[in-house]
Design an enzyme around this catalytic site. Structure first.
Site, PDB file in Angstrom:
ATOM      1  N   CYS A 391      27.848  12.690  49.975  1.00 33.43           N
ATOM      2  CA  CYS A 391      27.584  14.012  50.574  1.00 33.43           C
ATOM      3  C   CYS A 391      28.819  14.904  50.561  1.00 33.43           C
ATOM      4  CB  CYS A 391      27.083  13.853  52.007  1.00 33.43           C
ATOM      5  SG  CYS A 391      25.370  13.317  52.140  1.00 33.43           S
ATOM      6  N   ASP A 433      40.435  48.916  30.357  1.00 35.99           N
ATOM      7  CA  ASP A 433      40.079  50.204  29.772  1.00 35.99           C
ATOM      8  C   ASP A 433      40.949  51.255  30.460  1.00 35.99           C
ATOM      9  OD1 ASP A 433      38.499  52.268  28.461  1.00 35.99           O
ATOM     10  OD2 ASP A 433      37.624  52.594  30.444  1.00 35.99           O
TER      11      ASP A 433
END
Length: 760
Positions: A391, A433
């Protein structure tokens, strides 16, 4: 199973506390005929699959999930509380039973059950019951003989073990025998058989406590995401027939006008049509300084109006507003699992059977081969079984990823899943950009050089071609024409020339507005014109040429200033060991002027396809993150390892990108990388905790140093530790210290100029 016979179905599954729970749900439905593409999201409690209803009905799916002990309800229906499981009160979602008859269902309608305290829950009652029985058994040892007290411990064990055993056998019937419930049942039963009733009762009690804590920890992680949906108010003041009346915010449709009073949350994404006020967008973007909103400005659902009444026209339906998109993105992101998580899932499938096999060997080999005591080695084998549950290991990655996604969403940093987080953490190069990313994206006209006619004629032609343009340069030209009161020439057949400019027919002649490169292609750039262009570009300006036919009419120079934080962002990336580069379609001189001011490498005069080539060349030797905001950037965003769209970017860029920045702040790029790196560090810590504890107790258990109760602490305790460690990411602040200090000082100067002047 053909597509026409199958359809995608979605349910909400309640009661899942850890990765093993999700595996149980997946295993229960995968074996059904006609079921495919099963996706179980632990943190968002979602089950999604493709179902052929001719082979299996939705009711069969629901019965299979209920059969392994979980609650299940169709999407948008009221969630079901699973029998014997604790469902944490959610509070972040509206109750599914609304009083308004006009309310339409939406994603927020996945309300939790009626608020239930931990004590009132079945898990809470089990903890109290087993704890009380255990305490009574210990107390009985004082007043009754040990033989009778022994049976009190047996009773405490059986009372706590019964619901666990029921779940274990239900999972076994679903062909999943290797579960923590089955291991717990075998271990506790075996402990009773070898006369260790006291320790068996303690182990059952600790297991119940651990399960309760797992549920609480998982609920805390889920709350951080679901709280986002509470940002949007339930009602909105809509203007109808000149009067305002309250209606459910979920019913708003584009075109309606709502009133937002001071102190109110904005109920929709919209455009301000009347009023001027500061709007606190920190709940949505994390931006601490209120943003000034005037007529024409956009507002986000969930932001807070701070000063004056605003009239806002709704531009997006409730299911498409900013908050809904963020919640949807974060929820969907859990499906895009990190490579580390997928590896751990594969490992865990082998780990538990391997530990069970090891336990059998421990129980059999020493007594059979070396004549050791059966009881002693059976006890050690039982303790070893309890360490076999994975778990903690399985939850180690999704818990950290979910906390990171939630923290990112609160700070305006969105990432589409664990795979993106892991890729972002490995980033070595960032490609930007220029226009709209490193710069504000709002250039303004600085010079108009007339070659034929007068300035207004040149501007009218350019504005005519650029009417309705989405490119920042075209919008700046139209804005300049409006400012001067120049009417745009009537144009027809307008079209974009990607990477070069635009053209349209005016008075029967084709007029082009484009880069000097376009003028070269058309043979219109004379030596004199080339000299003028070079002079303007040397000043860091972008130059467009206006052509009527192939005859130059004039030059228009524009300048787009770098964002105030662009240089700081590049410096922060450098401090993180990351190389930055600017990719732009602008000419070399303009690109160099901007790049030198920011201290960044650059490549200029790139067409959209050239940007893709540049990114692909980089990705062959580095881990690349691409930042962009426009349609032209979408291919490059897709080509990078991680594509990030600026929040002001187009929907195309946002859809193509792997991540998004909601604020127009370049320093959020290093912040996103810091968050990703912190997340991966947290995951490594979790894996070390999960495996480290189990490794230590595997050895000490085999050596007989530790027993059953320590073994159960190694399992449930590790799960709780891993989850709580992951929750630390909710407190992580991605902004750097210097960035925060700089922003605070700017805020002081902006809001208290006199005080700022006095301190300097």
């Amino acid at each position: 199973m053909s597509d026409k016979d199958a359809g995608q179905r979605e349910w909400r599954v309640t009661g899942m506390d850890c990765g093993s729970c999700a595996a149980k749900v997946r295993g229960a439905v995968e074996r059904l005929p006609g079921v495919a593409n099963v996706d179980v999201a632990l943190m968002t409690e979602r089950l999604r699959l493709t179902l052929d209803e001719d082979q299996t009905t939705p009711e069969n799916v629901e019965n299979a999930v209920r059969g392994v002990g979980f609650g299940i309800a169709p999407k948008r229906a009221r969630p079901e509380r699973p029998a014997g499981r604790f469902v944490l009160p959610e509070g972040a979602f509206q109750d599914a039973v609304e009083t308004s008859d006009t309310r339409q269902p939406n994603d927020a309608d996945r309300a939790g059950p009626a608020p239930t305290s931990m004590i009132q829950s079945s898990k809470g009652r089990l903890v109290i019951g087993t704890g009380a029985l255990l305490a009574a058994a210990w107390a009985s040892r004082v007043v009754v003989p040990a033989e009778i007290a022994h049976w009190a411990f047996v009773l405490a064990t059986l009372a706590g073990l019964m619901p666990v055993a029921q779940r274990a056998f239900a999972m076994a019937r679903a062909r999943m025998p290797f579960t923590i419930e089955m291991l717990m049942t075998i271990a506790a039963t075996g402990a009773l058989l070898i006369g260790e009733a006291e320790e068996a009762a303690l182990v059952v009690f600790l297991f119940a406590v651990g399960e309760l804590l797992e549920g609480v920890a998982a609920g805390k992680a889920r709350d951080s995401i679901r709280a986002l949906s509470k940002l949007v108010p339930k009602t909105a003041r809509v203007e109808v027939g000149g009067k305002a009346r309250d209606v459910p915010a979920a019913n708003l449709i584009p075109g309606q006008v709502v009133q937002v009073r001071p102190g109110d949350r904005v109920p929709c994404d919209g455009e301000v049509i009347e009023g001027t006020s500061g709007v606190d967008e920190s709940p949505v973007t994390g931006e601490s300084v209120p943003s000034l909103k005037e007529p024409g400005a956009e507002v986000f659902a969930g932001s807070i109006n701070t000063e004056a009444l605003l009239r806002v026209r709704v531009t997006k339906a409730a299911e498409d507003n900013t908050i809904a998109r963020i919640v949807r993105l974060v929820e969907e992101a859990e499906t895009a699992r990190a490579p580390t998580e997928r590896f751990i899932d594969r490992f865990s499938r082998v780990y538990m059977p391997a530990v069970v096999g090891a336990a059998l060997l421990v129980a059999l080999i020493p007594p059979l081969a070396f004549g050791q005591a059966w009881g002693e080695w059976a006890y050690r084998a039982l303790a070893l079984l309890l360490i076999g549950c994975p778990c903690a290991l399985v939850i180690s990655v999704p818990a950290s990823i979910t906390s990171a996604l939630s923290t990112g969403a609160r700070n305006g940093l969105l990432m589409k899943g664990g795979a993106v987080v892991e890729a972002a953490a490995r980033t070595t190069h960032v490609a930007f950009d220029k226009t709209g990313t490193l710069t504000s994206g709002k250039p303004h006209v600085t010079d108009i050089t007339v070659l034929a006619g007068v300035e207004d004629d040149v501007l009218a032609l350019a504005a005519g071609v650029e009417s309705g343009a989405s490119h920042p340069l075209g919008q700046a030209i139209c804005a300049e024409a409006g400012r001067r009161g120049v009417d745009a020439a009537t144009a027809t057949g307008a079209r974009v020339l990607p990477g070069k400019g635009a053209e349209a027919s005016i008075d029967g002649t084709m007029v082009c507005v484009g880069s000097p490169r376009l003028a070269v292609e058309r043979g219109a750039l004379t030596d004199d014109l080339r000299t003028r262009v070079a002079a303007l570009e040397a000043e860091g300006k972008t130059v467009v040429v206006v052509l009527r036919g192939d005859v130059p009419q004039g030059l228009i120079a524009l300048r787009d200033e770098p964002r105030a934080d662009a240089a700081e962002a590049v410096a922060q990336l450098r401090s993180l060991g990351i190389t930055s580069i600017m990719l732009t379609g602008d000419n070399e001189r303009t690109a160099r002027a901007v790049a030198e001011g920011l201290g960044i490498a650059y490549r200029s005069e790139l067409m959209p396809e050239d940007k893709v080539t540049a990114i692909r060349n980089l990705t062959s030797e580095a881990q690349v993150m691409m930042i962009g905001d426009g349609i032209n950037d979408a291919p490059a965003l897709a080509a990078a390892h991680v594509g990030v769209a600026m929040g002001s970017g187009t929907d195309v860029a946002l859809e193509t990108a792997d991540a998004a920045i909601l604020r127009d702040r370049v320093t959020d790029v290093p912040a996103k990388i810091r968050l990703a790196r912190a997340t991966m560090a947290n995951i490594r810590q979790n894996i070390a905790i999960a495996l480290g504890l189990k490794a230590v107790f595997l050895v000490t258990t085999v050596l007989g140093i530790t027993g059953l109760w320590i073994a159960i602490l190694a399992d449930t305790g590790a799960t709780v530790l891993v989850t709580m460690n992951a929750l630390r990411l909710l407190l992580f602040r991605p902004a750097s210290v210097t960035e925060s200090i700089g922003r605070d000082s700017r805020n002081v100067r902006k809001t208290h100029p006199d005080q700022a002047a006095a301190t300097t």
